[in-house]
Design an enzyme around this catalytic site. Structure first.
Site, PDB file in Angstrom:
ATOM      1  CB  CYS A   1      -5.079  -8.365 -10.444  1.00 29.25           C
ATOM      2  SG  CYS A   1      -4.125  -7.422  -9.237  1.00 29.25           S
TER       3      CYS A   1
ATOM      4  CD  GLU B   1      -2.955  -1.030   2.316  1.00 29.16           C
ATOM      5  OE1 GLU B   1      -3.973  -1.724   2.218  1.00 29.16           O
ATOM      6  OE2 GLU B   1      -2.702  -0.338   3.334  1.00 29.16           O
TER       7      GLU B   1
ATOM      8  CD  GLU C   1      -4.118 -10.533  -6.699  1.00 29.87           C
ATOM      9  OE1 GLU C   1      -3.486  -9.677  -6.032  1.00 29.87           O
ATOM     10  OE2 GLU C   1      -5.348 -10.692  -6.594  1.00 29.87           O
TER      11      GLU C   1
END
Length: 137
Positions: free
Chosen positions: A94, A44, A55
């Protein structure tokens, strides 16, 4: 490599998650066509937009090492204090990154939990009518 082995590696990767804002930790284990395994965790950022999912971290590590063929990915996630009890599906961004490198009918997405239970999908299941290279030719 079995689904449970992939899930175990994703659970290990989850421990490296940097999620001070959401507290939601995700780990991923990506199996390349070469047989090599790449792991990733979510990272983050206070500005939120630069945040990177587990991912994509795994895919970007693999591609930066020259890998371009992938067989499967295991994903685990959940709030730090709750563990990885539920199944955690990949976000839309993703899924789009997976579409860039994977055959949507063949690539396996394994959603696992800390009990090594799982649900398995293909990329086509999770991204029907996905936009990919073929749309640009």
């Amino acid at each position: 490599m079995t689904e449970q082995e992939l899930i175990k590696r994703a659970l290990e990767a989850r421990t490296f998650s940097y999620a001070p804002y959401s507290g939601f930790q995700v780990g991923a284990a990506l199996l390349a066509g070469s047989g090599k395994l790449y792991t990733g965790c979510n990272i983050e950022n206070a500005a939120f937009t630069p945040t990177n999912c587990a991912e994509r971290t795994a895919f970007f590590k693999a591609v930066s090492d020259g890998e371009k063929e992938f067989l499967a990915i295991a994903i685990v996630g959940g709030k730090k204090e709750e563990g990885a009890k539920e199944f955690c599906a990949p976000c839309g961004v993703c899924r789009q990154v997976m579409m860039e490198f994977c055959d949507p009918e063949q690539f396996r997405i394994i959603l696992g939990n800390e009990n090594l239970e799982y649900q398995e999908y293909t990329l086509a299941d999770l991204l029907p009518e996905g936009f990919g290279k073929g749309n640009l030719s």
